[in-house]
Design a protein around this motif. Structure first.
Motif, short mmCIF file in Angstrom:
data_model
loop_
_atom_site.label_atom_id
_atom_site.label_comp_id
_atom_site.label_asym_id
_atom_site.label_seq_id
_atom_site.Cartn_x
_atom_site.Cartn_y
_atom_site.Cartn_z
N LEU A 331 29.08 37.64 -1.13
CA LEU A 331 29.25 37.22 -2.51
C LEU A 331 30.69 36.75 -2.77
CD1 LEU A 331 27.69 37.15 -5.25
CD2 LEU A 331 28.53 39.48 -5.65
N ALA A 332 31.64 37.42 -2.14
CA ALA A 332 33.05 37.10 -2.35
C ALA A 332 33.53 35.90 -1.53
CB ALA A 332 33.90 38.33 -2.02
N HIS A 333 32.67 35.41 -0.63
CA HIS A 333 33.07 34.29 0.22
C HIS A 333 31.99 33.20 0.19
CE1 HIS A 333 35.42 37.71 1.74
NE2 HIS A 333 36.32 36.81 2.12
N PRO A 334 31.89 32.48 -0.91
CA PRO A 334 30.84 31.45 -1.02
C PRO A 334 31.08 30.30 -0.04
CG PRO A 334 32.34 31.35 -2.88
CD PRO A 334 32.70 32.58 -2.12
N PRO A 335 30.01 29.71 0.49
CA PRO A 335 30.15 28.57 1.40
C PRO A 335 30.35 27.27 0.63
CG PRO A 335 27.86 29.07 1.10
CD PRO A 335 28.61 30.09 0.28
N GLU A 336 30.53 26.20 1.38
CA GLU A 336 30.63 24.89 0.76
C GLU A 336 29.27 24.47 0.22
OE1 GLU A 336 33.35 23.02 0.20
OE2 GLU A 336 34.41 24.83 0.90
N PRO A 337 29.26 23.70 -0.87
CA PRO A 337 27.97 23.20 -1.39
C PRO A 337 27.22 22.38 -0.33
CG PRO A 337 29.72 22.87 -2.99
CD PRO A 337 30.39 23.30 -1.73
N GLY A 338 25.91 22.59 -0.26
CA GLY A 338 25.07 21.83 0.64
C GLY A 338 25.03 22.33 2.06
N ASP A 339 25.79 23.40 2.37
CA ASP A 339 25.85 23.92 3.73
C ASP A 339 25.52 25.42 3.70
OD1 ASP A 339 26.22 24.20 6.43
OD2 ASP A 339 28.42 24.27 6.31
N PRO A 340 24.25 25.79 3.69
CA PRO A 340 23.88 27.20 3.57
C PRO A 340 24.50 28.05 4.67
CG PRO A 340 21.94 25.81 3.39
CD PRO A 340 23.06 24.93 3.83
N ALA A 341 24.94 29.25 4.30
CA ALA A 341 25.48 30.20 5.27
C ALA A 341 24.44 31.29 5.53
CB ALA A 341 26.76 30.81 4.73
N TYR A 342 24.31 31.69 6.80
CA TYR A 342 23.31 32.67 7.21
C TYR A 342 24.01 33.87 7.82
CZ TYR A 342 20.10 28.69 6.81
OH TYR A 342 19.38 27.61 6.34
N PHE A 343 23.53 35.07 7.46
CA PHE A 343 24.15 36.30 7.95
C PHE A 343 23.06 37.31 8.33
CE2 PHE A 343 27.01 34.32 4.91
CZ PHE A 343 28.23 34.31 5.59
N HIS A 344 23.05 37.72 9.59
CA HIS A 344 22.19 38.82 10.02
C HIS A 344 22.95 40.13 9.82
CE1 HIS A 344 19.65 36.16 12.95
NE2 HIS A 344 19.11 36.23 11.74
N VAL A 345 22.36 41.06 9.09
CA VAL A 345 22.91 42.40 8.99
C VAL A 345 22.01 43.27 9.86
CG1 VAL A 345 23.71 44.23 7.48
CG2 VAL A 345 23.60 41.89 6.63
N SER A 346 22.43 43.46 11.10
CA SER A 346 21.57 44.06 12.11
C SER A 346 22.42 44.83 13.10
CB SER A 346 20.76 42.97 12.83
OG SER A 346 21.65 41.97 13.34
N SER A 347 21.78 45.51 14.03
CA SER A 347 22.50 46.36 14.98
C SER A 347 22.17 46.06 16.43
CB SER A 347 22.20 47.83 14.68
OG SER A 347 20.81 48.08 14.81
N GLY A 348 21.06 45.39 16.69
CA GLY A 348 20.53 45.30 18.04
C GLY A 348 21.37 44.51 19.01
N ASP A 349 22.21 43.59 18.54
CA ASP A 349 22.96 42.74 19.46
C ASP A 349 24.17 43.46 20.03
OD1 ASP A 349 23.08 40.26 20.77
OD2 ASP A 349 24.66 39.56 19.43
N ARG A 350 24.88 44.22 19.18
CA ARG A 350 26.12 44.85 19.63
C ARG A 350 26.04 46.37 19.75
NH1 ARG A 350 30.06 44.59 16.29
NH2 ARG A 350 28.84 44.03 14.45
N ASN A 351 25.01 46.97 19.18
CA ASN A 351 24.86 48.44 19.25
C ASN A 351 23.37 48.77 19.31
OD1 ASN A 351 25.30 51.19 19.16
ND2 ASN A 351 25.75 51.25 16.95
N PRO A 352 22.70 48.36 20.40
CA PRO A 352 21.23 48.47 20.43
C PRO A 352 20.75 49.92 20.46
CG PRO A 352 22.09 47.79 22.57
CD PRO A 352 23.25 47.75 21.62
N LEU A 353 19.71 50.17 19.66
CA LEU A 353 18.99 51.44 19.65
C LEU A 353 17.63 51.20 20.28
CD1 LEU A 353 18.37 54.39 18.65
CD2 LEU A 353 17.63 53.35 16.49
N THR A 354 17.33 51.88 21.38
CA THR A 354 16.04 51.69 22.04
C THR A 354 15.04 52.73 21.54
OG1 THR A 354 16.58 53.18 23.87
CG2 THR A 354 17.20 50.84 24.11
N PHE A 355 13.77 52.43 21.77
CA PHE A 355 12.73 53.39 21.38
C PHE A 355 12.88 54.71 22.13
CE2 PHE A 355 10.42 49.92 19.32
CZ PHE A 355 9.90 50.59 18.22
N ARG A 356 13.38 54.69 23.35
CA ARG A 356 13.59 55.93 24.09
C ARG A 356 14.61 56.81 23.39
NH1 ARG A 356 11.40 59.64 26.87
NH2 ARG A 356 10.44 58.10 28.25
#
Length: 757
Positions: A331-356
């Protein structure tokens, strides 16, 4: 970030949901210069403002409210309420700087029209109002990482590549309820549901069966709309209707951002599986059950024998405080008009939790803090071996078939304590199988998903923050210690309310009888009792023999017993089809008897026997009602002579009257139709109206599914040693079930006067 957002006016949707509530709390507590408008729809007679005030009175907001001087003061200073619904979005207030859209249907399996209406059409309606509010608003759209659908591998933070015709799918999805409602009224569907309902409810009455048919039709509509949505989603490459409609909602947002005439600022935030807070407002804070909770609780109760995942598959979980901190940063860092910004709020890429790791941690928690399994001690925890989805499916299918056979057998078994106990255990197993089927079908795709959501842009945003902001708005999921979070924070939080409910249930079960509730001033209350099976451990055939055998000699008695025994199979079939036909067939056997003689036999020879067969618990209960000043009414299909010994206990007895000729001899017919099933309820309503009785405050006691209308006619039904059908209905409706003990002097003599035992 507080400086960047200082003086801004932000509109939030979905604040009555988990993420929206957490976001509102974070803005109010850590971004003091922001003024918030919340879009809330009224609910029944409760206004949007009242709902918002109730939200702010929750414990999580206590510090913020105290600092403001109270809820009213906080709302006056910082929280405006815009009443409205996304289905018809109201005009937005002037002076807005940003809109954060958290609202949406978060069910994985919504009816297809509801999914499209909320996640696609609702988003479009809101964006139309955003465009009216000004050209430079920053629109932040809360989506889900699982819009990636059935893809595999690394998923970038960018638009989902697909060529689905948005307008065609939206029109199709919104039209499906009308189509399915039309199909549900076809003869094919109605005949199938009616036949099933009549098999179950015909003894209670055809209107009861009709009501069950209509209820089943509505359930069929709901199931069909869910099925249609799921199949359409999977046919196009998504896991379910939820992710499909969320992906199409993103396409609407992208069109808004890339409007050639007026490009706009848009950010799309995609959390993965949102669970309880890691730290703020306090560790383990959670509202309602999310994705993992039903599975955790089922495993802890020993009811989740396996799961269709591989031990090395990643389960992507993120705490809610990380999600809302990331939203504030976006919210505090709006992108340029016409260029949507995408953000994954996730854990699996850098701190994966496995089912085990998930399984080992949760098992370790329940090893130390087990659920109780009644008198058997701790619930036994299943050993997961991760055999694969196909093996789990075969095991479940085999169990479902075995349960169906056992359920049929128990449903046709003679009534008794053992049969009810078997029915209870089968129902528990059936609910467990239904749970497993639902979650196996629902989560199979997620449990087998080979997805790694790249969060490079989200992490770059985090690294760009000042050290102070990183401390206040932390959302680096790499710092999460999974065994600590799951075992010390999440599991205790989600099991605590369940443990409290279990304790409350144990206390309720400790009381064998319901407590008489206070009566409203000026209202009259009655207690309506069935007789056979409820007050007496007897049945119509048995009580017939009590009267008839007393008139006969020894040889005649044996002949009468043989004659009646030969008719029992036909009588049982009649009783299962229609209770009134059964009673008429039995009472035909009184043809030729003198009514005065039957009264005399009841007075002289049966009084002691009938009273000895009365349950002491039942007598105590009747007296409690009378001592409370409540009218006691016996309503029975038994003939009136058999009720004469019970007259002192009741203010009114409504029984079957035998028709007699001008000599007082029974004709074998009744003077009027027997009061059974729905006719009992109709008589009760008439009786209540004549005597000023409040049925909603009154009690009903019965033991048979044929008495369902009697029980439904009162506000306080009590089920006494019920048959299997009524037992199951009572448990579903959470009615009181009691097991009144039979009299210790109870005997099964067919001839109480002597001569036959």
């Amino acid at each position: 970030m507080a400086e960047r957002l200082d003086g801004q006016h932000v509109l939030l949707t979905g604040v009555t949901g988990f993420v929206g509530e957490a976001l509102l709390l974070l803005l109010l507590s850590d971004v003091p210069g922001v003024r918030v408008t919340v879009l809330v729809r009224p609910k029944g007679s409760t206004s949007a403002a009242a709902r918002t005030a109730a939200l702010l009175r929750k414990p999580a907001f206590a510090d913020v409210v105290e600092a403001a001087g109270g809820v009213d003061e906080l709302m006056a200073a910082r929280v405006d309420v815009l009443e409205g619904d996304l289905a018809d979005a109201p005009v937005l207030p002037s002076g807005l700087h940003a809109v954060v859209h958290c609202a949406g249907d978060v069910s994985f399996d919504p009816p297809v029209d509801e999914g499209f209406r909320t996640n696609v059409q609702g988003t479009r309606e809101l964006l139309a109002r955003v465009r009216e509010a000004g050209p430079d608003l920053h629109y932040v759209h809360i989506s889900t990482a699982y819009v990636a659908g059935r893809r595999r591998g690394s998923i970038p933070e960018g638009p989902v590549d697909h060529d689905v015709d948005l307008e065609a799918e939206l029109a199709w999805g919104l039209s499906q309820r009308r189509v399915v409602e039309h199909q549900s009224r076809s003869a094919t569907v109605l005949e199938r549901e009616r036949r099933k309902a009549e098999r179950t409810h015909s003894r209670a009455g055809l209107l009861t069966a009709a009501a069950a048919t209509e209820s089943a039709r509505k359930e069929w509509v709901k199931r069909e709309l869910v099925r249609i949505g799921s199949e359409r989603a999977r046919s196009l490459g998504w896991t379910d209707c939820y992710t499909f409609t969320k992906a199409l909602g993103e396409r609407v947002v992208e069109q808004h951002a890339r409007d050639a005439a007026q490009p706009r600022r848009v950010s799309i935030v995609r959390p993965s599986i949102i669970e309880s807070a890691l730290e703020r407002p306090y560790p383990g804070w959670i509202e309602g059950f999310k994705m993992a909770e039903p599975l955790i609780l089922a495993y802890g109760r020993g009811e989740l024998p396996e799961f269709p995942s591989s031990p090395d598959t990643i389960v992507d979980i993120v705490p809610v405080d990380h999600v809302v901190a990331a939203i504030v940063a976006v919210l505090a860092h709006p992108p340029e008009p016409g260029d949507p910004a995408y953000f994954h709020v996730s854990s699996g890429d850098r701190n994966p939790l496995t089912f085990r790791v998930l399984y080992d941690t949760i098992r370790g928690y329940f090893d130390e803090h087990p659920f109780a399994a009644g008198d058997r001690g701790a619930a036994r925890l299943p050993d997961w071996r991760f055999p694969g989805a196909s093996s789990v499916e075969r095991l479940l299918t085999t169990s479902e078939r075995a349960h169906k056979v056992a359920d049929y057998v128990v449903g046709h078994a003679p009534r008794g304590d053992r049969t009810r106990d078997l029915a209870r255990k089968l129902d528990q197993q059936g609910r467990r199988l239904e749970f497993l089927r639902r979650y196996l079908d629902l989560y199979r795709e997620y449990a087998q998903a080979e997805l790694r959501f790249s969060d490079a842009q989200t992490h770059a945003l985090y690294r760009s923050l000042s050290a102070e902001d990183r401390a206040s708005f932390g959302f680096d999921t790499a710092v999460i210690d999974w065994p600590h979070y799951l075992g010390d924070v999440h599991c205790p939080a989600v099991t605590a309310p369940v443990r409290r409910m279990d304790e409350a249930r144990r206390k309720r079960r400790a009381a064998s009888d319901p407590v008489l509730k206070p009566v409203r001033e000026g209202s009259a209350v009655a207690a309506f009792f069935d007789m056979d099976g409820t007050l007496l451990s007897s049945n119509v055939i048995e009580t017939y023999l009590w009267l008839r055998l007393r008139e006969q000699s020894g040889t005649e008695r044996w002949g009468e017993i043989g004659r009646v025994a030969a008719k029992v199979p036909a009588l049982v079939r009649a009783e299962r089809r229609e209770r009134s036909a059964f009673l008429r067939a039995v009472y035909r056997q009184y043809e030729g008897a003198r009514l005065a003689d039957l009264d005399a036999i009841a007075d002289e020879h049966l009084t002691d026997h009938v009273l000895s067969r009365l349950s002491p618990d039942a007598v105590r209960r009747i007296r409690e009602h009378r001592n409370a000043g409540q009218r006691t009414v016996l309503i029975t299909g038994a003939i009136r002579p058999l009720t004469r010994p019970l007259a002192p206990l009741f203010d009114h007895i409504e029984a079957a009257d035998l028709a007699v000729d001008d000599r007082g001899v029974c004709t074998g017919f009744l003077a009027s139709s027997p009061l059974v099933g729905e006719s009992r309820a109709a008589w009760m309503r008439s009786y209540a109206a004549a005597h000023g009785i409040d049925l909603a405050a009154s009690y009903g006691y019965a033991d048979s599914h044929s008495d369902l209308p009697l029980l439904e006619a009162v506000g306080r039904p009590v089920v006494v040693k019920p048959d299997v059908s009524l037992y199951r209905h009572a448990r579903r409706q959470r009615w009181t079930i009691v097991d009144w003990a039979s009299s210790e002097s109870n005997g099964r003599s067919l001839n109480p006067a002597g001569g036959l035992g």
